[in-house]
Design an enzyme around this catalytic site. Structure first.
Site, PDB file in Angstrom:
ATOM      1  N   HIS A  91      28.748  44.582  37.292  1.00  0.00           N
ATOM      2  CA  HIS A  91      28.713  43.461  38.242  1.00  0.00           C
ATOM      3  C   HIS A  91      29.020  43.882  39.674  1.00  0.00           C
ATOM      4  O   HIS A  91      29.282  43.033  40.514  1.00  0.00           O
ATOM      5  CB  HIS A  91      29.673  42.352  37.780  1.00  0.00           C
ATOM      6  CG  HIS A  91      29.248  41.721  36.481  1.00  0.00           C
ATOM      7  ND1 HIS A  91      30.090  41.003  35.671  1.00  0.00           N
ATOM      8  CD2 HIS A  91      28.034  41.709  35.855  1.00  0.00           C
ATOM      9  CE1 HIS A  91      29.425  40.566  34.609  1.00  0.00           C
ATOM     10  NE2 HIS A  91      28.183  40.996  34.691  1.00  0.00           N
ATOM     11  N   CYS A 140      21.907  47.074  62.037  1.00  0.00           N
ATOM     12  CA  CYS A 140      20.854  46.146  62.472  1.00  0.00           C
ATOM     13  C   CYS A 140      21.367  44.759  62.839  1.00  0.00           C
ATOM     14  O   CYS A 140      20.592  43.907  63.277  1.00  0.00           O
ATOM     15  CB  CYS A 140      19.772  46.046  61.385  1.00  0.00           C
ATOM     16  SG  CYS A 140      20.307  45.099  59.949  1.00  0.00           S
ATOM     17  N   GLY A 194      39.429  43.005  26.682  1.00  0.00           N
ATOM     18  CA  GLY A 194      39.814  42.094  27.764  1.00  0.00           C
ATOM     19  C   GLY A 194      38.666  41.345  28.390  1.00  0.00           C
ATOM     20  O   GLY A 194      38.683  41.084  29.593  1.00  0.00           O
ATOM     21  N   ASN A 198      34.301  44.550  35.659  1.00  0.00           N
ATOM     22  CA  ASN A 198      35.251  44.334  36.752  1.00  0.00           C
ATOM     23  C   ASN A 198      34.731  44.920  38.055  1.00  0.00           C
ATOM     24  O   ASN A 198      34.083  45.970  38.066  1.00  0.00           O
ATOM     25  CB  ASN A 198      36.603  44.953  36.399  1.00  0.00           C
ATOM     26  CG  ASN A 198      37.213  44.306  35.174  1.00  0.00           C
ATOM     27  OD1 ASN A 198      36.746  43.254  34.743  1.00  0.00           O
ATOM     28  ND2 ASN A 198      38.223  44.923  34.605  1.00  0.00           N
ATOM     29  N   VAL A 199      35.072  44.242  39.144  1.00  0.00           N
ATOM     30  CA  VAL A 199      34.599  44.678  40.463  1.00  0.00           C
ATOM     31  C   VAL A 199      35.747  45.251  41.291  1.00  0.00           C
ATOM     32  O   VAL A 199      35.557  45.606  42.453  1.00  0.00           O
ATOM     33  CB  VAL A 199      33.925  43.493  41.224  1.00  0.00           C
ATOM     34  CG1 VAL A 199      32.716  42.969  40.458  1.00  0.00           C
ATOM     35  CG2 VAL A 199      34.913  42.351  41.509  1.00  0.00           C
TER      36      VAL A 199
HETATM   37  C1  BJW Z   1      43.351  39.939  28.043  1.00  0.00           C
HETATM   38  C2  BJW Z   1      44.524  40.092  28.788  1.00  0.00           C
HETATM   39  C3  BJW Z   1      45.292  41.251  28.547  1.00  0.00           C
HETATM   40  C4  BJW Z   1      43.570  38.242  29.401  1.00  0.00           C
HETATM   41  N1  BJW Z   1      44.869  42.154  27.656  1.00  0.00           N
HETATM   42  N2  BJW Z   1      42.983  40.834  27.152  1.00  0.00           N
HETATM   43  C5  BJW Z   1      21.509  34.196  28.424  1.00  0.00           C
HETATM   44  C6  BJW Z   1      22.056  33.050  27.871  1.00  0.00           C
HETATM   45  C7  BJW Z   1      22.756  32.135  28.658  1.00  0.00           C
HETATM   46  C8  BJW Z   1      22.929  32.354  30.016  1.00  0.00           C
HETATM   47  C9  BJW Z   1      22.400  33.497  30.566  1.00  0.00           C
HETATM   48  C10 BJW Z   1      21.694  34.396  29.774  1.00  0.00           C
HETATM   49  N3  BJW Z   1      21.304  35.434  30.568  1.00  0.00           N
HETATM   50  C11 BJW Z   1      21.732  35.200  31.812  1.00  0.00           C
HETATM   51  C12 BJW Z   1      22.385  34.031  31.832  1.00  0.00           C
HETATM   52  C13 BJW Z   1      23.000  33.419  33.035  1.00  0.00           C
HETATM   53  C14 BJW Z   1      24.343  34.027  33.402  1.00  0.00           C
HETATM   54  C15 BJW Z   1      25.346  33.800  32.268  1.00  0.00           C
HETATM   55  O1  BJW Z   1      25.669  34.666  31.487  1.00  0.00           O
HETATM   56  N4  BJW Z   1      25.919  32.623  32.206  1.00  0.00           N
HETATM   57  C16 BJW Z   1      26.917  32.307  31.185  1.00  0.00           C
HETATM   58  C17 BJW Z   1      28.213  31.870  31.866  1.00  0.00           C
HETATM   59  C18 BJW Z   1      26.354  31.289  30.256  1.00  0.00           C
HETATM   60  N5  BJW Z   1      24.200  35.450  33.698  1.00  0.00           N
HETATM   61  C19 BJW Z   1      23.769  35.863  34.866  1.00  0.00           C
HETATM   62  O2  BJW Z   1      23.421  35.078  35.729  1.00  0.00           O
HETATM   63  C20 BJW Z   1      23.665  37.354  35.073  1.00  0.00           C
HETATM   64  N6  BJW Z   1      22.394  37.669  35.566  1.00  0.00           N
HETATM   65  C21 BJW Z   1      21.320  37.790  34.774  1.00  0.00           C
HETATM   66  O3  BJW Z   1      21.407  37.814  33.569  1.00  0.00           O
HETATM   67  O4  BJW Z   1      20.125  37.884  35.461  1.00  0.00           O
HETATM   68  C22 BJW Z   1      18.927  37.600  34.773  1.00  0.00           C
HETATM   69  C23 BJW Z   1      18.884  36.095  34.457  1.00  0.00           C
HETATM   70  C24 BJW Z   1      19.316  35.191  35.379  1.00  0.00           C
HETATM   71  C25 BJW Z   1      19.313  33.820  35.090  1.00  0.00           C
HETATM   72  C26 BJW Z   1      18.874  33.376  33.836  1.00  0.00           C
HETATM   73  C27 BJW Z   1      18.457  34.314  32.901  1.00  0.00           C
HETATM   74  C28 BJW Z   1      18.440  35.703  33.218  1.00  0.00           C
HETATM   75  C29 BJW Z   1      24.665  37.788  36.132  1.00  0.00           C
HETATM   76  C30 BJW Z   1      26.072  37.557  35.735  1.00  0.00           C
HETATM   77  C31 BJW Z   1      27.001  37.914  36.885  1.00  0.00           C
HETATM   78  C32 BJW Z   1      28.414  37.501  36.568  1.00  0.00           C
HETATM   79  N7  BJW Z   1      29.213  37.685  37.686  1.00  0.00           N
HETATM   80  C33 BJW Z   1      30.625  37.315  37.608  1.00  0.00           C
HETATM   81  C34 BJW Z   1      31.095  36.848  38.977  1.00  0.00           C
HETATM   82  C35 BJW Z   1      31.086  37.902  39.985  1.00  0.00           C
HETATM   83  C36 BJW Z   1      31.826  37.318  41.119  1.00  0.00           C
HETATM   84  C37 BJW Z   1      33.007  38.166  41.471  1.00  0.00           C
HETATM   85  O5  BJW Z   1      33.681  38.802  40.661  1.00  0.00           O
HETATM   86  O6  BJW Z   1      33.239  38.115  42.624  1.00  0.00           O
HETATM   87  O7  BJW Z   1      31.361  38.425  37.072  1.00  0.00           O
HETATM   88  S1  BJW Z   1      31.044  35.979  36.537  1.00  0.00           S
HETATM   89  C38 BJW Z   1      32.601  36.601  36.090  1.00  0.00           C
HETATM   90  O8  BJW Z   1      32.556  36.693  34.656  1.00  0.00           O
HETATM   91  C39 BJW Z   1      32.675  38.040  36.637  1.00  0.00           C
HETATM   92  C40 BJW Z   1      33.098  38.805  35.407  1.00  0.00           C
HETATM   93  O9  BJW Z   1      32.747  40.158  35.496  1.00  0.00           O
HETATM   94  C41 BJW Z   1      32.424  38.060  34.289  1.00  0.00           C
HETATM   95  C42 BJW Z   1      33.019  38.287  32.935  1.00  0.00           C
HETATM   96  O10 BJW Z   1      34.317  37.762  32.865  1.00  0.00           O
HETATM   97  P1  BJW Z   1      35.388  38.452  31.918  1.00  0.00           P
HETATM   98  O11 BJW Z   1      35.621  39.829  32.346  1.00  0.00           O
HETATM   99  O12 BJW Z   1      35.008  38.241  30.520  1.00  0.00           O
HETATM  100  O13 BJW Z   1      36.719  37.628  32.308  1.00  0.00           O
HETATM  101  P2  BJW Z   1      37.286  36.263  31.736  1.00  0.00           P
HETATM  102  O14 BJW Z   1      38.313  35.782  32.690  1.00  0.00           O
HETATM  103  O15 BJW Z   1      36.224  35.327  31.379  1.00  0.00           O
HETATM  104  O16 BJW Z   1      38.011  36.692  30.377  1.00  0.00           O
HETATM  105  C43 BJW Z   1      39.196  37.446  30.373  1.00  0.00           C
HETATM  106  C44 BJW Z   1      39.489  37.871  28.934  1.00  0.00           C
HETATM  107  O17 BJW Z   1      40.608  38.744  28.960  1.00  0.00           O
HETATM  108  C45 BJW Z   1      39.839  36.716  27.995  1.00  0.00           C
HETATM  109  O18 BJW Z   1      39.163  36.903  26.771  1.00  0.00           O
HETATM  110  C46 BJW Z   1      41.357  36.870  27.798  1.00  0.00           C
HETATM  111  O19 BJW Z   1      41.787  36.424  26.507  1.00  0.00           O
HETATM  112  C47 BJW Z   1      41.528  38.349  27.960  1.00  0.00           C
HETATM  113  N8  BJW Z   1      42.855  38.813  28.445  1.00  0.00           N
HETATM  114  N9  BJW Z   1      44.728  39.041  29.610  1.00  0.00           N
HETATM  115  C48 BJW Z   1      43.772  41.940  26.957  1.00  0.00           C
HETATM  116  N10 BJW Z   1      46.488  41.498  29.216  1.00  0.00           N
END
Ligand code: BJW
Length: 247
Positions: free
Chosen positions: A120, A152, A189, A103-104
């Site tokens: 992140h 800058c 989460g 989370n951010v």
């Molecule tokens: C509850 C609830 C309640 C609801 N109680 N639970 C290997 C394989 C495939 C792809 C890749 C790989 N390695 C890298 C990649 C590419 C990419 C990636 O992973 N893509 C996938 C989508 C396939 N990763 C990257 O690009 C990363 N960089 C990297 O690895 O660099 C090297 C590299 C690059 C390229 C290729 C290979 C290597 C960087 C990832 C950065 C992600 N950034 C984000 C956006 C930031 C923007 C912003 O916030 O402003 O970060 S994406 C977005 O998703 C955000 C979050 O932190 C992140 C995770 O989301 P999260 O937290 O899981 O949220 P949700 O909404 O998805 O889920 C919510 C959950 O809560 C659900 O399960 C609900 O059920 C639950 N819930 N209410 C408990 N009350």
């Protein structure tokens, strides 16, 4: 709510000296912060490619900043929920506890977690694209979009890891070390859809950790969990902390 944890599992959890937790957007959902992939998730209304990639920022920094300004304004008045506070308390329960968050929003720190590993980045930090200097800026809305570096004059960007960008190597090392060393690993989460964060669960498991998942739904890492607690983290985590503190 009575948690469905067997006496043996609870004993194992209480015995852990090194624990870690990986949190995601679901932990902040009960504070009012939108998630990414759920029913009302941000990626349902916005395209990540247009807003959360370095290419999008190079193409249209104003558009990207307008989206972040909207999110900053939305988050600014929000407060931590009982789930955040329970996680802050875990620092007092386990001799070593590392909180790793995707989370951010900064709400873990606001709840008292002392050193969250923010994989992140943080929406309240800006980074100069020329100098790389990182500054805290809590103005919401921002007076000028896109904002510029006072030193800058170059563009500032949100200090957030976008898709396709590498994570900070120090942050990554802290997260991987905590996952490798944990005897107890909570995954809370998160949809576990984004790498490398999601891989921490498998790493913890491979290194012998007991994995406990807290989520309202099943996820791709549910099969790795020794204990799955189904429900909102704001309700489950305070109960879990009570159980862990009980004699
Ligand atoms: C509850 C609830 C309640 C609801 N109680 N639970 C290997 C394989 C495939 C792809 C890749 C790989 N390695 C890298 C990649 C590419 C990419 C990636 O992973 N893509 C996938 C989508 C396939 N990763 C990257 O690009 C990363 N960089 C990297 O690895 O660099 C090297 C590299 C690059 C390229 C290729 C290979 C290597 C960087 C990832 C950065 C992600 N950034 C984000 C956006 C930031 C923007 C912003 O916030 O402003 O970060 S994406 C977005 O998703 C955000 C979050 O932190 C992140 C995770 O989301 P999260 O937290 O899981 O949220 P949700 O909404 O998805 O889920 C919510 C959950 O809560 C659900 O399960 C609900 O059920 C639950 N819930 N209410 C408990 N009350």
């Amino acid at each position: 709510m009575t948690l469905n944890i067997s006496p043996g599992d609870l004993r194992r959890m209480k015995q852990a000296r090194r624990a870690a937790a990986l949190t995601g957007a679901g932990v902040s959902a009960e504070s009012g912060v939108p998630t990414f992939r759920g029913k009302d998730g941000l990626w349902r209304s916005f395209r990540a490619e247009d807003l959360a990639t370095p290419e999008a920022f190079a193409r249209d920094p104003k558009l990207v900043w307008e989206w972040y300004d909207w999110r900053r304004s939305l988050i600014a008045p929000l407060a931590p929920n009982p789930g955040h506070y329970a996680l802050a308390q875990m620092e007092k329960i386990f001799p070593r506890f590392t909180l790793i968050t995707q989370n951010v929003d900064g709400l873990h720190r606001a709840a008292g977690s002392t050193a969250p590993v923010e994989m992140h980045g943080n929406i309240w930090l800006t980074r100069c694209v020329r100098e790389g200097s990182i500054c805290e800026n809590r103005q919401a809305p921002l007076p000028e979009i896109p904002p510029r570096c006072p030193g800058c004059g170059a563009l500032l960007r949100p200090h957030i890891v976008w898709f396709g960008e590498s994570l900070d190597p120090d942050v990554l090392e802290q997260a991987f070390t905590a996952a490798r060393e944990a005897e107890l690993f909570f995954v809370i989460g998160t949809a576990a859809a984004v790498q490398p964060a999601a891989s921490l669960v498998g790493i913890a498991k491979e290194h012998g950790a007991m994995v406990v998942e807290v989520n309202v739904e099943e996820t791709p890492v549910t099969h790795l969990a020794d204990v799955s607690l189904r429900g909102p983290s704001g309700k489950i985590l305070p109960e879990l902390v009570n159980l862990l503190q009980s004699a």
